[in-house]
Each structure stands twice: as structure tokens, then as C-alpha cells.
Design a protein around this motif. Structure first.
Motif, PDB file in Angstrom:
ATOM      1  N   ASP A   1      -4.967   5.341 -26.728  1.00  0.00           N
ATOM      2  CA  ASP A   1      -5.768   5.715 -27.895  1.00  0.00           C
ATOM      3  C   ASP A   1      -5.665   7.224 -28.106  1.00  0.00           C
ATOM      4  OD1 ASP A   1      -7.580   6.145 -29.909  1.00  0.00           O
ATOM      5  OD2 ASP A   1      -9.133   4.864 -29.052  1.00  0.00           O
ATOM      6  N   LEU A   2      -4.765   7.624 -28.995  1.00  0.00           N
ATOM      7  CA  LEU A   2      -4.560   9.048 -29.244  1.00  0.00           C
ATOM      8  C   LEU A   2      -5.786   9.703 -29.866  1.00  0.00           C
ATOM      9  CD1 LEU A   2      -0.895   9.104 -30.662  1.00  0.00           C
ATOM     10  CD2 LEU A   2      -1.676   9.038 -28.277  1.00  0.00           C
TER      11      LEU A   2
ATOM     12  N   CYS B   1       5.867   4.343 -32.632  1.00  0.00           N
ATOM     13  CA  CYS B   1       5.706   3.176 -31.762  1.00  0.00           C
ATOM     14  C   CYS B   1       6.135   1.905 -32.472  1.00  0.00           C
ATOM     15  CB  CYS B   1       4.255   3.057 -31.309  1.00  0.00           C
ATOM     16  SG  CYS B   1       3.712   4.345 -30.167  1.00  0.00           S
TER      17      CYS B   1
ATOM     18  N   ASP C   1       1.694   2.462 -26.113  1.00  0.00           N
ATOM     19  CA  ASP C   1       1.723   2.271 -27.552  1.00  0.00           C
ATOM     20  C   ASP C   1       0.418   2.745 -28.195  1.00  0.00           C
ATOM     21  OD1 ASP C   1       2.998   0.421 -29.885  1.00  0.00           O
ATOM     22  OD2 ASP C   1       0.845   0.032 -29.797  1.00  0.00           O
ATOM     23  N   PHE C   2       0.522   3.207 -29.449  1.00  0.00           N
ATOM     24  CA  PHE C   2      -0.653   3.467 -30.286  1.00  0.00           C
ATOM     25  C   PHE C   2      -0.402   2.749 -31.600  1.00  0.00           C
ATOM     26  CE2 PHE C   2      -2.838   6.450 -33.361  1.00  0.00           C
ATOM     27  CZ  PHE C   2      -4.124   6.014 -33.083  1.00  0.00           C
ATOM     28  N   ARG C   3      -1.298   1.855 -31.983  1.00  0.00           N
ATOM     29  CA  ARG C   3      -1.012   0.909 -33.063  1.00  0.00           C
ATOM     30  C   ARG C   3      -0.816   1.581 -34.420  1.00  0.00           C
ATOM     31  NH1 ARG C   3      -5.453  -0.994 -36.098  1.00  0.00           N
ATOM     32  NH2 ARG C   3      -7.367   0.150 -35.704  1.00  0.00           N
TER      33      ARG C   3
ATOM     34  N   ASP D   1      -2.190   0.059 -24.526  1.00  0.00           N
ATOM     35  CA  ASP D   1      -2.733   0.890 -25.597  1.00  0.00           C
ATOM     36  C   ASP D   1      -3.080   2.280 -25.082  1.00  0.00           C
ATOM     37  OD1 ASP D   1      -2.674  -1.056 -27.713  1.00  0.00           O
ATOM     38  OD2 ASP D   1      -4.390  -2.030 -26.780  1.00  0.00           O
TER      39      ASP D   1
ATOM     40  N   SER E   1       0.788   4.401 -34.862  1.00  0.00           N
ATOM     41  CA  SER E   1       1.967   5.262 -34.793  1.00  0.00           C
ATOM     42  C   SER E   1       3.196   4.566 -35.367  1.00  0.00           C
ATOM     43  CB  SER E   1       2.239   5.660 -33.334  1.00  0.00           C
ATOM     44  OG  SER E   1       3.544   6.211 -33.200  1.00  0.00           O
TER      45      SER E   1
ATOM     46  N   ASP F   1      -6.584   9.698 -24.950  1.00  0.00           N
ATOM     47  CA  ASP F   1      -6.013   9.032 -23.774  1.00  0.00           C
ATOM     48  C   ASP F   1      -4.714   9.686 -23.322  1.00  0.00           C
ATOM     49  OD1 ASP F   1      -8.088   7.276 -24.007  1.00  0.00           O
ATOM     50  OD2 ASP F   1      -6.861   5.500 -24.405  1.00  0.00           O
ATOM     51  N   GLN F   2      -3.972  10.269 -24.274  1.00  0.00           N
ATOM     52  CA  GLN F   2      -2.676  10.864 -23.947  1.00  0.00           C
ATOM     53  C   GLN F   2      -2.805  12.108 -23.071  1.00  0.00           C
ATOM     54  OE1 GLN F   2      -4.300  11.015 -26.758  1.00  0.00           O
ATOM     55  NE2 GLN F   2      -3.832  12.828 -27.968  1.00  0.00           N
TER      56      GLN F   2
END
Length: 202
Positions: free
Chosen positions: A33-34, A13, A6-8, A31, A10, A38-39
């Protein structure tokens, strides 16, 4: 155990978070973190080689794409409340799922990303596409309370986040009273959960 990558920030998401909450399914949030990349790290690329979120891991069954995840969760855990029960309902919901990942994503969602993340690209085109999407929804919601099947469905949860966040893309919602009323109905559903920017400030 259900795990949600998840990315908060987004909206895609958030669609899944909304459904998991409304289905009352316990889950672990991981989490990604885009903004810090992190992706693109090898650990996440093993989960989703497309380097995108959300990704769902349901006891080892891994699924990417928000629409696919929502359909899976609704059919597995939602009984008749969220999952379509007839071919007509399936088609009615599916057309709005497609609308959410095409017209809405390339319009209001892209405009929001340009403004929120200060991207150096043209804002006018996605804003125009966003206005077109909002006009289509306004026309439909002028005589329907919900997008599909005359009840809350995946269609509403799929379209809600980026439409409700349209203001962050500098798109005025004032011309769309029916859409605004629909947003309020979604936010009043049992199990609704917020995200940064939602509900929108009054």
C-alpha cells in the motif's frame, strides 16, 4: 512460486499483471500500500531498497523494474509469442519499453498521479508531455495495428496502462482515434485483466 509485490492503482504493476495473465502463470500477489507508506517499511526495503513496485520473486530470483520483469517473464515463459526472436525485433520492442518508462511515465502517468492523488504540483507540464507522446503514438498507429513486430508484444502491454488511463490526468483522448482503436485491441487480447479505471468508462 511466483510472487508479485503489487499496488493495485499502479499502471507499472498492471503491465506485469497483464503479462502474467496472458502467459497463464499462477502467482501470489503481495499488496504494498503505497498510500500508507508500506514501501518504506523495513520488510519491503529488504525486498527492494529502491522502495518501488513492482517487484517479482520467481522462486527466489528477485527482480525489480517493470520492463526488466516483463522481459524476464517473456523470455522464460512466453516462448516466441511475446519474447523477441531477432535483433531487429528486440530493438523494435526495446524502443517502446524505453518510451513507456520515459515519455509516457513523465507525461500521462505523472499527470494522472497529480490529479488522482491530489498532489500540489504543476499539471500543465506533464499534460503537455502526455499530448506529445499521444501524438507520436497516433502517428505510428495510424498505419500499424501494434506498436512493434506487427503483432502484440511487450511493447503494447508496457505502453497500454498509462495511455489508457490518460483521461484520469485530464487529457482528452478524442484527438487520437488510432490510439483509441489500439487500446480496444489490447483490451480484446486473450487473458486481459482490468484494473481500477480500466477499461475506461464509455
Amino acid at each position: 512460486m511466483i510472487r508479485l509485490y503489487d499496488f493495485r492503482l499502479s499502471g507499472s504493476c498492471h503491465k506485469v499483471r497483464l503479462l502474467l495473465s496472458m502467459l497463464q502463470r499462477d502467482h501470489e500477489v503481495i499488496d504494498v500500500d503505497l498510500l500508507n507508506g508500506d514501501q518504506n517499511q523495513s520488510a519491503f526495503l529488504q525486498v527492494n531498497p529502491l522502495n518501488k513496485v513492482p517487484v517479482l520473486d520467481d522462486d527466489g530470483f528477485v527482480l525489480r523494474d517493470s520492463a526488466a520483469i516483463m522481459v524476464y517473464l517473456a523470455q522464460k515463459y512466453g516462448a516466441d509469442e511475446w519474447a523477441p526472436t531477432t535483433p531487429k525485433e528486440h530493438g523494435d520492442i526495446q524502443q517502446w519499453l524505453s518510451f513507456s518508462v520515459n515519455e509516457i511515465f513523465h507525461g500521462v502517468a505523472m499527470a494522472r498521479a497529480i490529479v488522482l492523488f491530489e498532489r500540489d504540483t504543476d499539471l500543465a507540464e506533464p499534460q503537455a508531455l502526455g499530448q506529445k507522446s499521444l501524438k507520436i503514438m497516433e502517428q505510428h498507429l495510424s498505419d500499424h495495428r501494434w506498436l512493434a513486430c506487427d503483432r502484440p508484444t511487450l511493447a503494447d502491454l508496457a505502453c497500454y496502462p498509462y495511455i489508457a488511463l490518460a483521461y484520469q490526468g485530464e487529457i482528452s483522448m478524442s484527438p487520437y482515434p488510432a490510439v483509441r482503436a489500439w487500446i480496444a485491441r489490447v483490451e480484446a487480447l486473450p487473458g486481459y485483466v482490468p484494473m481500477p479505471g480500466l477499461p475506461a468508462p464509455g
